[in-house]
Design a protein around this motif. Sequence first.
Motif, PDB file in Angstrom:
ATOM      1  N   PHE A  52      64.853  91.181  51.177  1.00  0.00           N
ATOM      2  CA  PHE A  52      66.159  91.952  50.284  1.00  0.00           C
ATOM      3  C   PHE A  52      67.465  91.666  50.718  1.00  0.00           C
ATOM      4  CE2 PHE A  52      64.125  94.606  53.500  1.00  0.00           C
ATOM      5  CZ  PHE A  52      65.256  95.092  54.022  1.00  0.00           C
ATOM      6  N   CYS A  53      68.150  92.241  49.923  1.00  0.00           N
ATOM      7  CA  CYS A  53      69.716  92.418  50.109  1.00  0.00           C
ATOM      8  C   CYS A  53      69.951  93.663  50.599  1.00  0.00           C
ATOM      9  CB  CYS A  53      70.549  91.790  48.801  1.00  0.00           C
ATOM     10  SG  CYS A  53      70.539  90.201  48.396  1.00  0.00           S
ATOM     11  N   ILE A  54      71.040  93.838  51.265  1.00  0.00           N
ATOM     12  CA  ILE A  54      71.587  95.132  51.737  1.00  0.00           C
ATOM     13  C   ILE A  54      72.880  95.355  51.330  1.00  0.00           C
ATOM     14  CG2 ILE A  54      72.259  96.208  53.938  1.00  0.00           C
ATOM     15  CD1 ILE A  54      70.168  94.063  55.376  1.00  0.00           C
ATOM     16  N   ARG A 102      68.458  97.254  49.120  1.00  0.00           N
ATOM     17  CA  ARG A 102      68.526  98.619  49.745  1.00  0.00           C
ATOM     18  C   ARG A 102      69.893  99.011  50.248  1.00  0.00           C
ATOM     19  NH1 ARG A 102      62.931  98.015  53.654  1.00  0.00           N
ATOM     20  NH2 ARG A 102      61.607  97.284  51.983  1.00  0.00           N
ATOM     21  N   VAL A 103      70.024 100.402  50.369  1.00  0.00           N
ATOM     22  CA  VAL A 103      71.190 101.210  50.618  1.00  0.00           C
ATOM     23  C   VAL A 103      70.749 102.388  51.365  1.00  0.00           C
ATOM     24  CG1 VAL A 103      72.350 100.250  48.372  1.00  0.00           C
ATOM     25  CG2 VAL A 103      71.408 102.466  48.620  1.00  0.00           C
ATOM     26  N   GLU A 159      62.214 105.834  47.909  1.00  0.00           N
ATOM     27  CA  GLU A 159      62.767 105.792  49.522  1.00  0.00           C
ATOM     28  C   GLU A 159      61.905 105.177  50.400  1.00  0.00           C
ATOM     29  OE1 GLU A 159      64.707 109.486  52.322  1.00  0.00           O
ATOM     30  OE2 GLU A 159      63.264 109.791  50.842  1.00  0.00           O
ATOM     31  N   VAL A 160      62.274 103.865  50.953  1.00  0.00           N
ATOM     32  CA  VAL A 160      61.307 103.365  51.787  1.00  0.00           C
ATOM     33  C   VAL A 160      61.464 103.661  53.095  1.00  0.00           C
ATOM     34  CG1 VAL A 160      61.626 101.213  50.224  1.00  0.00           C
ATOM     35  CG2 VAL A 160      63.187 101.711  52.051  1.00  0.00           C
ATOM     36  N   ASP A 161      62.328 104.550  53.494  1.00  0.00           N
ATOM     37  CA  ASP A 161      62.489 105.049  54.890  1.00  0.00           C
ATOM     38  C   ASP A 161      63.438 106.316  54.851  1.00  0.00           C
ATOM     39  OD1 ASP A 161      62.129 105.432  57.618  1.00  0.00           O
ATOM     40  OD2 ASP A 161      62.840 103.413  58.298  1.00  0.00           O
ATOM     41  N   LYS A 162      63.680 106.977  55.994  1.00  0.00           N
ATOM     42  CA  LYS A 162      64.605 108.013  56.060  1.00  0.00           C
ATOM     43  C   LYS A 162      66.141 107.676  55.452  1.00  0.00           C
ATOM     44  CE  LYS A 162      66.099 112.127  58.247  1.00  0.00           C
ATOM     45  NZ  LYS A 162      66.050 113.031  57.282  1.00  0.00           N
ATOM     46  N   ASN A 163      66.477 108.127  54.149  1.00  0.00           N
ATOM     47  CA  ASN A 163      67.692 107.811  53.980  1.00  0.00           C
ATOM     48  C   ASN A 163      67.982 106.470  53.386  1.00  0.00           C
ATOM     49  OD1 ASN A 163      68.582 110.390  54.035  1.00  0.00           O
ATOM     50  ND2 ASN A 163      69.401 110.382  56.060  1.00  0.00           N
ATOM     51  N   ILE A 164      66.917 105.529  53.299  1.00  0.00           N
ATOM     52  CA  ILE A 164      66.968 104.234  52.910  1.00  0.00           C
ATOM     53  C   ILE A 164      66.505 104.280  51.543  1.00  0.00           C
ATOM     54  CG2 ILE A 164      66.574 101.880  53.285  1.00  0.00           C
ATOM     55  CD1 ILE A 164      68.558 102.920  55.208  1.00  0.00           C
ATOM     56  N   TYR A 165      66.941 103.496  50.605  1.00  0.00           N
ATOM     57  CA  TYR A 165      66.523 103.650  49.120  1.00  0.00           C
ATOM     58  C   TYR A 165      66.447 102.087  48.629  1.00  0.00           C
ATOM     59  CZ  TYR A 165      67.113 108.510  49.142  1.00  0.00           C
ATOM     60  OH  TYR A 165      67.103 110.196  49.561  1.00  0.00           O
ATOM     61  N   GLN A 166      65.555 102.024  48.060  1.00  0.00           N
ATOM     62  CA  GLN A 166      65.579 100.535  47.410  1.00  0.00           C
ATOM     63  C   GLN A 166      65.265 100.474  45.973  1.00  0.00           C
ATOM     64  OE1 GLN A 166      63.161  97.206  49.089  1.00  0.00           O
ATOM     65  NE2 GLN A 166      61.856  97.263  47.190  1.00  0.00           N
ATOM     66  N   GLY A 167      66.181  99.466  45.144  1.00  0.00           N
ATOM     67  CA  GLY A 167      66.105  99.255  43.810  1.00  0.00           C
ATOM     68  C   GLY A 167      66.045  97.682  43.621  1.00  0.00           C
ATOM     69  N   ASN A 182      76.229 101.301  40.883  1.00  0.00           N
ATOM     70  CA  ASN A 182      76.888  99.802  41.041  1.00  0.00           C
ATOM     71  C   ASN A 182      77.106  99.939  42.591  1.00  0.00           C
ATOM     72  OD1 ASN A 182      77.527  99.018  38.460  1.00  0.00           O
ATOM     73  ND2 ASN A 182      79.039 100.226  38.307  1.00  0.00           N
ATOM     74  N   VAL A 183      76.593  98.743  43.193  1.00  0.00           N
ATOM     75  CA  VAL A 183      76.698  98.631  44.831  1.00  0.00           C
ATOM     76  C   VAL A 183      77.519  97.222  44.972  1.00  0.00           C
ATOM     77  CG1 VAL A 183      74.734 100.006  44.826  1.00  0.00           C
ATOM     78  CG2 VAL A 183      74.492  97.419  44.948  1.00  0.00           C
ATOM     79  N   VAL A 184      77.645  97.248  46.098  1.00  0.00           N
ATOM     80  CA  VAL A 184      78.418  95.902  46.863  1.00  0.00           C
ATOM     81  C   VAL A 184      77.416  95.106  47.618  1.00  0.00           C
ATOM     82  CG1 VAL A 184      80.308  94.448  47.911  1.00  0.00           C
ATOM     83  CG2 VAL A 184      80.625  96.316  46.448  1.00  0.00           C
ATOM     84  N   ILE A 185      77.049  93.940  47.529  1.00  0.00           N
ATOM     85  CA  ILE A 185      76.110  93.171  48.500  1.00  0.00           C
ATOM     86  C   ILE A 185      76.723  92.983  49.902  1.00  0.00           C
ATOM     87  CG2 ILE A 185      74.364  91.465  48.745  1.00  0.00           C
ATOM     88  CD1 ILE A 185      73.629  93.253  46.723  1.00  0.00           C
ATOM     89  N   LYS A 186      76.181  93.157  50.851  1.00  0.00           N
ATOM     90  CA  LYS A 186      76.812  92.915  52.225  1.00  0.00           C
ATOM     91  C   LYS A 186      76.173  92.062  53.092  1.00  0.00           C
ATOM     92  CE  LYS A 186      80.332  95.816  51.897  1.00  0.00           C
ATOM     93  NZ  LYS A 186      81.790  95.356  51.765  1.00  0.00           N
ATOM     94  N   ASP A 187      74.887  91.916  52.935  1.00  0.00           N
ATOM     95  CA  ASP A 187      74.172  91.063  53.898  1.00  0.00           C
ATOM     96  C   ASP A 187      72.570  90.955  53.275  1.00  0.00           C
ATOM     97  OD1 ASP A 187      73.046  89.772  56.085  1.00  0.00           O
ATOM     98  OD2 ASP A 187      73.364  91.353  57.515  1.00  0.00           O
ATOM     99  N   TYR A 188      71.597  90.215  53.977  1.00  0.00           N
ATOM    100  CA  TYR A 188      70.445  89.876  53.214  1.00  0.00           C
ATOM    101  C   TYR A 188      69.382  89.677  54.361  1.00  0.00           C
ATOM    102  CZ  TYR A 188      71.603  85.010  54.024  1.00  0.00           C
ATOM    103  OH  TYR A 188      71.874  83.920  54.604  1.00  0.00           O
TER     104      TYR A 188
END
Length: 427
Positions: free
Chosen positions: A423-425, A400-401, A383-391, A413-419
């Motif tokens: 990193f990608c978001i 990050r999501v 967890e890189v910030d509150k409720n923000i997770y990185q993998g 499984n995630v869908v890439i929305k931005d970058y």
Amino acid sequence: MKAAFYTLGCKVNQYETEYMSELLKNAGFEIVTPDKEADFYIINSCTVTATADQKSRQNVRKFKRKHPDSAVIITGCMPQAFPEQAQELSEADIIMSNKEDGDILKLINQYLTDKKRIVSISPHENGERFESCTINKFSERIRAFVKIEDGCDRFCSYCIIPKARGRVRSKPLSELKEEIESLAESGIREIVLVGINLSAYGKGENFNIADAVELCAKTDGIERIRLGSLEPDHITDDIIDRLGKINKFCPQFHLSLQSGCDKTLKSMNRHYTANEYKKLCDKLRNTFKDCSITTDVMVGFNNESEEDFEDSLNFVKSIRFEKVHTFPYSEREGTSASRHGDSVHKSEKERRAKIMIDENEKIRQEYFKALIGKCTEVLFENEVDKNIYQGYTRSYIPVRVNSSENIIGKTINVVIKDYNDEFCIAE
């Protein structure tokens, strides 16, 4: 008793710090972060450049200055490669080499008993076996570096590592099997096999790197296996074909290039041509779906002309690496290249490095952009910030999501929305 580790250098050093840390924990030591008060401060040094040596010396002096009543230990590659210089560090109470890592507890107990400075540096010898070392956890993470190879026989003209690490030797598969099973039981989900010359794993033995990956893949609880930095001329068609059949293997290859100019590669004593390197990249991309290839590139090597640099730049651009670590050449005492001087001015090296970095960053951003809208599998690590997770994706793209649920250790499984630049978001 409390001990704190400060680690410089590569993934192998990080593994060896974990190994020494476990030895001390099992003996009753409390391991604290280096900003806390401790009885022993252990600097695990790197010596790949003169700057790395300088950092090691600075940290030995810093910890002794801040904690004069504590004992300071320096270990790792710097004392191994340059024992005389290490002994000149009067602030170090114990000086030991990477060959003595397994003896750290014995040396600490000797110091506590005798209250005298200790210097214990055994030289590497031809024919020596892999020093037994295993770990059971990895700093409360879900991804663990596992050292399976040590030493290097390549003797690249700019590199001091064969002096610091000795010749190639490999961890037996039986020892690796027990270690991987123990790590899986502790919650590790991803294994990164590392070594000084990882692709030489099994040299002189009846196994190779594909055997190590297959062994890890058979271990219950392990979801992913990656490889650390590889030398391109050791990756055979047979190894590629075997890796291609392992579902848990992540097709992310860090293939050390150093230069895309054949003249410079020859001067560096690298054992391949630019064209041979390209053929390997093509083979990997044809074998592995969503394969990613990253590399290291050196600029300003001795006698690298502007034309040589342009050849290297154009070759690197043609491969379209997902990421390139670019660095200027730094003359290293004790190497064959150091006998020929350093003909490229520092400012020119910096100029070339900036050009190489800028050009490859454009390619990396194009790669990120092409991922938008794609669904991909991510193993979340922290967890890189509150409720923000990185993998990371299987091709090692940081993602990050936002999630109200703790998803550390989960594969989703995630869908890439931005970058952005780093990193990608996704969602």
